[in-house]
Every structure is written in C-alpha cells, then in structure tokens.
Design an enzyme around this catalytic site. Sequence first.
Site, PDB file in Angstrom:
ATOM      1  CE  LYS A 109      -4.278  -1.775   1.969  1.00 25.00           C
ATOM      2  NZ  LYS A 109      -5.230  -1.733   3.070  1.00 25.00           N
ATOM      3  CE  LYS A 190      -9.121 -11.915  -1.459  1.00 26.65           C
ATOM      4  NZ  LYS A 190      -8.815 -11.935  -0.014  1.00 26.65           N
ATOM      5  CE  LYS A 193     -15.580  -4.575   1.558  1.00 22.70           C
ATOM      6  NZ  LYS A 193     -15.002  -4.696   2.892  1.00 22.70           N
TER       7      LYS A 193
HETATM    8  P1  AMP Z   1     -12.095  -7.244   2.999  1.00 24.15           P
HETATM    9  O1  AMP Z   1     -13.194  -7.056   2.011  1.00 24.15           O
HETATM   10  O2  AMP Z   1     -10.765  -7.450   2.321  1.00 24.15           O
HETATM   11  O3  AMP Z   1     -12.085  -6.207   4.093  1.00 24.15           O
HETATM   12  O4  AMP Z   1     -12.347  -8.626   3.733  1.00 24.15           O
HETATM   13  C1  AMP Z   1     -13.337  -8.876   4.703  1.00 24.15           C
HETATM   14  C2  AMP Z   1     -13.429 -10.363   4.929  1.00 24.15           C
HETATM   15  O5  AMP Z   1     -13.902 -11.037   3.751  1.00 24.15           O
HETATM   16  C3  AMP Z   1     -12.091 -11.038   5.261  1.00 24.15           C
HETATM   17  O6  AMP Z   1     -12.304 -12.058   6.206  1.00 24.15           O
HETATM   18  C4  AMP Z   1     -11.636 -11.624   3.944  1.00 24.15           C
HETATM   19  O7  AMP Z   1     -10.796 -12.735   4.113  1.00 24.15           O
HETATM   20  C5  AMP Z   1     -12.963 -12.021   3.302  1.00 24.15           C
HETATM   21  N1  AMP Z   1     -12.860 -11.930   1.829  1.00 24.15           N
HETATM   22  C6  AMP Z   1     -12.630 -10.802   1.118  1.00 24.15           C
HETATM   23  N2  AMP Z   1     -12.626 -11.050  -0.209  1.00 24.15           N
HETATM   24  C7  AMP Z   1     -12.842 -12.390  -0.346  1.00 24.15           C
HETATM   25  C8  AMP Z   1     -12.968 -13.272  -1.471  1.00 24.15           C
HETATM   26  N3  AMP Z   1     -12.871 -12.837  -2.727  1.00 24.15           N
HETATM   27  N4  AMP Z   1     -13.192 -14.576  -1.235  1.00 24.15           N
HETATM   28  C9  AMP Z   1     -13.311 -15.029   0.038  1.00 24.15           C
HETATM   29  N5  AMP Z   1     -13.226 -14.261   1.127  1.00 24.15           N
HETATM   30  C10 AMP Z   1     -12.990 -12.952   0.959  1.00 24.15           C
END
Ligand code: AMP
Length: 323
Positions: A109, A190, A193
């Site tokens: 980042k 993946k 967001k």
């Molecule tokens: P984030 O959106 O990165 O803040 O992630 C929030 C939660 O969602 C965390 O526990 C991540 O590991 C899970 N997560 C985020 N993106 C994915 C994805 N594409 N597949 C599975 N889990 C995800």
Amino acid sequence: MRVLSGIQPSGAIHLGNYLGALTNWVRNQSESSFYAVVDLHSLTLDIDPEELRKNTRELVATLFAVGLDPAVATVFVQSHVAPHAQLSWLLECTASYGELTRMTQFKEKAERQGSYRVGLLTYPVLMAADILLYQTTHVPVGDDQRQHLELARNLAERFNNRFGQTFTIPEGIVPAVGARVMDLQDPTRKMSKSLHSPTGTLNIYDSPEDIERKIKRAVTDNDGDVAFDWTRKPGLSNLLEIFSSITDREPAQIAAGYTRYGDLKSDLATALIETLRPIRERFETLMADQAELDRLVSLGDNRARPVAEATYSLAASRMGLVS
Ligand code: AMP
Ligand code: TRP
C-alpha cells in the site's frame, strides 16, 4: 474457545465477504464469539466521514441480516469500546518500527500511495489490540491477514515475557476450502472491493437484474465442456464453487448435471437471487428502524466493553501505569 474477528466498513459487501467470511461467522457463532465492525481501521483509508457513517450502519445491519444473533454472538463497533485505541498505544510501545515496515500489506500500500499516514503503518498493532483484548483463542482470517495475526502472536508473547502473563496467544482459523471467491471478469484475481471491477464484483444487495446480468456475463472459456477444473477452467470453476457454497452440493456433482454453460449460469443466478433475497429483506427492515439497530449495537458494545476493559487494565498495570 474464544473467537474474535473484524471486518472493515469500507464499502459494499460482496459475495467474497459473504461466502468467505460471514457465512462462517454465522455457522460458528456462540456466546464466546466476538465480531467487530472495525471502523477505526477504516480511518487508514482516505474515507469521507459521511460515507464511513453510512458504511458502518449498513455493515452492522448486514451482520444481523446474514444471521448473527444478538442474543448469542457479541456484535459491536470497535470505536465504541475505548480500550481498542488505548491498548493499541501500549502495544505500539512494544512493537518495533522494523517489524511493522516489513508487513507485506503495508509495503504494497505504501508503495502504491507514495506518501502514507502513520496509521497505515500501525494498523496491524491496532488489529493485535482487537484480538488480545478479548483473550482470543481463535481468529478466523483470510490469507491476506496471516502475517498480521503472526504479529499479534509475537507482540503477545513479547509482552508476556517482559511484563508477566497477560495475553492469550491466539491461533488463526483457516477458512474452509472453496472460501475464495474470484472476480467474475478475471477469475485469476480475488473478488475485491478495491479491484474496481463493477461487473466482476457481485455485491450482496445487487438487484436481481444485476445479479442475473453479472452471472450471465461472467467470463468462462468456450470449449463447451461443463467440468470442475481450476487449471483448465478457472471461470467456470469459480461459478461451480459459488454454486456449491450456496447449495452444499459438491462442485463436480453440480457440473455433472449440465451440458450447457447457459443453463448452469441461469440456475446459479436464480439460486443466488433466492439466497440473497431474505438477507436483503432483513437488511431493509433493520435499516428502516435506526433506534432498534442502535439498541442491538449497544447490546454488543456493552457486552464487549467489560471484557476489553479488564484486559486493558491488567496490561496497563503490568506496564507500570498507576490506576
Ligand atoms: P475485505 O473485504 O478485504 O475487508 O475482507 C473482509 C473479509 O472477507 C475477510 O475475512 C476476507 O478474508 C474475506 N474476503 C474478502 N474477499 C474475499 C474473497 N474474494 N473470497 C473469500 N473471502 C474474501
Ligand atoms: N485487518 C482486517 C481486514 O482488513 C480486519 C480486522 C481488524 C481483523 N481487526 C481484526 C480481523 C481482528 C480479525 C481480527 O480484513
């Protein structure tokens, strides 16, 4: 067993968050689970105050809408429990600059942004405080958070050795296989967001029309063979994996029932719409009654606070702060 996990109110909740994290939280909830909406973490982004407020309320409502039961699990807002920021400072005074600048996520980042705020560097310490305050034994985290969890363990061990037994050393819980949802337009990445892939990201409150459109347009291959094979057919395998997560049937078994991609996609779209519909309805009911939502949050805040305060006081006293 004491479980704690956190999720940032940094934007719309997508299918990856839902299938990769939230469904597990719901499945494993108990009286000893703590789930935090980590709004202090989102301050490391350059987030608009109005947007942060809106995201926080929506995320809290979403946690209840997907099935966390306020009578069972403790769902709370991080900034409502003061010891998070307080313990974070104490731990910052035990962490070294070197170990924080070595964090992969920080390096990535910081490199992207050129200039960065101190909060971006110390963010893993705040996460360690989140975990250690609750004498957490198990932390469900995605792959990207493993290094941060390792830091929490190191900080806890160091603190215990230097000041006496204070913190439980937490373990990570690996999400189940298939918990990684890939982008619908680029199945090598993946779903995220931050990817800026509006057609590749399926948000859980997308309209039925949008869900259908995104699934129909999802990238596959064109050899026409409906098979579950991540190396040869990543796009199709992602769809089968998603289908599997919402039906509890094996991906290969689902594949065997189809000869055409179009039929698979249209059944998957229908299944997703039906899975997400009741969540959306509960979400809308909760959002329509802010007073009730506030009451549910303070229930969680009030349950979290004494646990966090007890650990904070112990840590402060161990370090020599006079009470
Ligand atoms: P984030 O959106 O990165 O803040 O992630 C929030 C939660 O969602 C965390 O526990 C991540 O590991 C899970 N997560 C985020 N993106 C994915 C994805 N594409 N597949 C599975 N889990 C995800
Ligand atoms: N840093 C995590 C993320 O971005 C969120 C988080 C904050 C967290 N505190 C936590 C996760 C404590 C688990 C435990 O996804």
